[in-house]
Design a protein around this motif. Structure first.
Motif, mmCIF file in Angstrom:
data_model
loop_
_atom_site.group_PDB
_atom_site.id
_atom_site.type_symbol
_atom_site.label_atom_id
_atom_site.label_comp_id
_atom_site.label_asym_id
_atom_site.label_seq_id
_atom_site.Cartn_x
_atom_site.Cartn_y
_atom_site.Cartn_z
ATOM 1 N N SER A 1 -0.683 -3.746 5.143
ATOM 2 C CA SER A 1 -1.201 -2.646 5.959
ATOM 3 C C SER A 1 -0.203 -1.498 5.925
ATOM 4 C CB SER A 1 -1.447 -3.093 7.399
ATOM 5 O OG SER A 1 -0.227 -3.474 8.021
ATOM 6 N N ALA B 1 -4.491 2.081 6.857
ATOM 7 C CA ALA B 1 -5.033 1.342 5.710
ATOM 8 C C ALA B 1 -4.685 -0.128 5.833
ATOM 9 C CB ALA B 1 -4.474 1.913 4.408
ATOM 10 N N ARG B 2 -5.654 -0.983 5.490
ATOM 11 C CA ARG B 2 -5.444 -2.438 5.538
ATOM 12 C C ARG B 2 -6.080 -3.071 4.309
ATOM 13 N NH1 ARG B 2 -7.240 -4.443 11.478
ATOM 14 N NH2 ARG B 2 -5.614 -6.009 11.179
ATOM 15 N N LEU B 3 -5.322 -3.910 3.655
ATOM 16 C CA LEU B 3 -5.821 -4.627 2.481
ATOM 17 C C LEU B 3 -6.157 -6.049 2.908
ATOM 18 C CD1 LEU B 3 -6.332 -4.547 -0.606
ATOM 19 C CD2 LEU B 3 -3.982 -5.378 -0.895
ATOM 20 N N LEU C 1 -10.388 -3.003 0.582
ATOM 21 C CA LEU C 1 -9.529 -2.046 1.273
ATOM 22 C C LEU C 1 -10.296 -1.423 2.435
ATOM 23 C CD1 LEU C 1 -6.768 -0.618 1.227
ATOM 24 C CD2 LEU C 1 -7.763 1.088 -0.314
ATOM 25 N N LEU D 1 0.843 -1.186 0.000
ATOM 26 C CA LEU D 1 0.000 0.000 0.000
ATOM 27 C C LEU D 1 0.880 1.238 0.000
ATOM 28 C CD1 LEU D 1 -2.601 -1.049 2.733
ATOM 29 C CD2 LEU D 1 -2.927 -1.105 0.255
ATOM 30 N N VAL E 1 -3.157 0.575 -4.196
ATOM 31 C CA VAL E 1 -3.053 -0.853 -3.895
ATOM 32 C C VAL E 1 -2.122 -1.452 -4.935
ATOM 33 C CG1 VAL E 1 -4.299 -3.035 -3.730
ATOM 34 C CG2 VAL E 1 -5.340 -0.919 -2.860
ATOM 35 N N GLN E 2 -0.995 -1.978 -4.473
ATOM 36 C CA GLN E 2 0.079 -2.388 -5.379
ATOM 37 C C GLN E 2 0.199 -3.913 -5.452
ATOM 38 O OE1 GLN E 2 3.037 -0.303 -3.014
ATOM 39 N NE2 GLN E 2 3.282 1.235 -4.621
ATOM 40 N N GLU F 1 -0.629 -1.071 -10.133
ATOM 41 C CA GLU F 1 -1.337 -0.588 -8.954
ATOM 42 C C GLU F 1 -2.695 -0.037 -9.360
ATOM 43 O OE1 GLU F 1 1.293 2.393 -7.326
ATOM 44 O OE2 GLU F 1 0.329 4.006 -8.478
ATOM 45 N N VAL G 1 -5.160 6.059 -1.957
ATOM 46 C CA VAL G 1 -4.323 4.926 -1.566
ATOM 47 C C VAL G 1 -4.076 4.055 -2.793
ATOM 48 C CG1 VAL G 1 -4.122 2.883 -0.093
ATOM 49 C CG2 VAL G 1 -5.250 4.941 0.784
#
Length: 516
Positions: free
Chosen positions: A503, A474-476, A386, A347, A365-366, A453, A363
């Motif tokens: 995260s 942030a948490r994926l 997410l 992230l 997301v990668q 991403e 954010v």
């Protein structure tokens, strides 16, 4: 007049010559050995409800694209159990045994989904050849995926993707997919006893380690035979082909394919997460050896904390293992699975601003380590979302999106989700994997491509008096099944736990008011 046969050959040479003539003659006159395998006519009550192909040829394994090299059914007795291979190949067996390949036909999640789909159509059992071609090729090739079970079961048939199913492969079509593999299970096995294998190891190697087979099963093409999945009118309500699983195509278009990193390099490395980190660092050297764990993303099937629920989900213990050994192997593979998942994603914070009483941020997301989309596969059940929370300078939470309700197993309706949806003929979402009534595939959000991403923008209203700097958490998250599937298909109240892929905590400066 009488004729006499005269020869100047010595009696011993003449005798040998006559004996050779007799042997050759007997060979010519003797009946030919029967073709290996079983003819369609010899499988009682076998149903072919889908008709011949365009050339008029029977399609006994349709709608799966699986087939045998000589077109005949397999004799179940000729499909060797992995437990027999373990006599000499113990390390490989213990790597394979806890894998999802080993339980591909036995795990309860799959079995219940198959039973539900069977009930949707009068030819439902025969339609499940589509599913079983990849999950239980031994059952399909033996003729057991049929309304009338006229073929005796075998131990190997219940081992999912067992040793013989890969080590007799002669062809794969990763573009066609849907199980598009040709297996020499009739013609490419040696049927040698253990003492004979020791006495003639080269014959055994020629059968199960032919150069062409070894090259094929080391290629991504082989994986694509099953990890490409398309729904069409042969087994669903789709009027045009619907691309459900595109894992091979995702890899084929990626940096990984262009640089010679294939499926096996990551998923069969002895330490998959370490290999992914090696590739991320720019070292493209191949693994020293290939393990048979086939480490993937299904963390649930290796969660020993589930206790009896895990035994229920996995459908028992593979032959050749004690309960204690099985638990040990599952725990070990669980560690590898979780480590691989954590190596895949990241992230990052993008633009931030305060404008019009709102906090704006993005954010990224990668996809850092997966050689295919994240998530990939059939992702109507597997999905990713997410979760973000914003705290003000006093630590008070002022914004939250994507919260997970652990008691109900539900994700907040405002969550940003990467998932595909099965849709029926009325345009309604099908939440519980009813393949045979699926008419179309749509995407809530497509998976993040390899080394790419997906940037998600948020706008958080600022409460009166809130001051910065603000903190973004942030948490994926990743989950392998929807709660509707657990309730409707598994008939269980088990809450499917999510897994944290990545995260991050970021500081958002208070900033100055900008124009809205």
């Amino acid at each position: 007049m009488k004729y006499q046969f005269r020869t100047h050959l010595p009696p011993v040479v003449l005798g040998a010559f006559l004996a050779l003539v007799f042997i050759l003659g007997a060979g010519v006159l003797a009946p030919a050995a029967p073709e290996p395998g079983v003819a369609l006519a010899d499988v009682p009550f076998y149903r072919l409800p889908f008709g011949p192909d365009a050339a008029g040829r029977e399609r006994p394994f349709w709608p799966s694209r699986l087939q045998t090299e000589n077109g005949r059914f397999a004799d179940p007795a000729s499909i060797q159990s992995a437990s027999r291979c373990a006599t000499c190949h113990r390390r490989e067996f213990e790597e394979w045994a806890p894998s999802l390949h080993a339980i591909a036909d036995r795990d309860t999640v799959y079995e219940r989904a198959v039973r539900v789909n069977e009930a949707l159509h009068r030819d439902g059992v025969e339609k499940t050849r589509f599913c079983e071609g990849c999950h239980a090729p031994g059952e399909v090739l033996a003729g057991r995926t049929n309304r009338f079970k006229s073929v005796m079961p075998s131990k190997a048939g219940r081992e999912g993707i067992t040793c013989v199913m890969c080590h007799t492969a002669t062809h794969a079509d990763p573009v066609e997919g849907n199980g598009a593999l040709t297996l020499a299970v009739n013609t490419g096995v040696d049927r040698l006893s253990d003492p004979m294998i020791l006495a003639a190891p080269r014959d055994h190697a020629r059968a199960f380690g032919a150069a062409g087979t070894n090259a094929l099963i080391a290629s991504s093409d082989f994986c694509g035979g099953c990890h490409t999945e398309t729904y069409d009118a042969s087994m669903s309500k789709a009027e045009s082909p619907q691309h459900v699983q595109t894992t091979f195509a995702e890899w084929q278009a990626s940096w990984y394919a262009r640089n010679g990193v294939n499926c096996q390099d990551c998923h069969m490395a002895p330490d998959p997460a370490a290999y992914v980190r090696q590739v991320r660092a720019g070292n493209l050297a191949k693994p020293e050896r290939y393990a048979h764990n086939f480490t993937g993303s299904n963390y649930l099937m290796f969660d020993t904390g589930l206790g009896s629920n895990l035994t229920f989900l996995r459908g028992g213990i593979p032959p050749g293992l004690t309960e204690a050994k099985n638990t040990e192997l599952i725990a070990r593979q669980g560690e590898a699975t979780r480590a691989l998942l954590r190596s895949a994603a990241g992230l990052a914070l993008r633009d931030t601003a305060v404008a019009g009483g709102r906090l704006r941020f993005a954010v990224a997301v990668q996809n850092l380590g997966a050689g295919h989309n994240l998530p990939t596969g059939v992702i109507d059940q597997k999905y990713m979302w997410l979760e973000v929370a914003v705290l003000d300078a006093s630590g008070t939470e002022i914004y939250h999106s994507g919260a997970f309700d652990a008691e109900r197993g539900e994700v907040g309706p405002d969550a940003v989700i990467w998932r595909e949806d099965f849709v029926d003929s009325d345009g309604k979402r099908i939440p519980d994997h009813r393949t045979f009534i699926t008419a179309a595939i749509t995407h809530v959000r497509k998976g993040v491509p390899p080394r790419g991403e997906d940037v998600v923008a948020y706008v958080a209203p600022l409460p009166s008096g809130a001051t910065g700097p603000f903190t973004l958490q942030a948490r994926l998250w990743y989950r392998v099944a929807t709660q509707e599937f657990a309730y409707n298909t598994l008939k269980t109240d088990l809450i499917i736990p999510p897994f944290e892929l990545a995260s991050g905590q970021f500081t958002l400066p208070a900033g100055k008011e900008a124009n809205p």
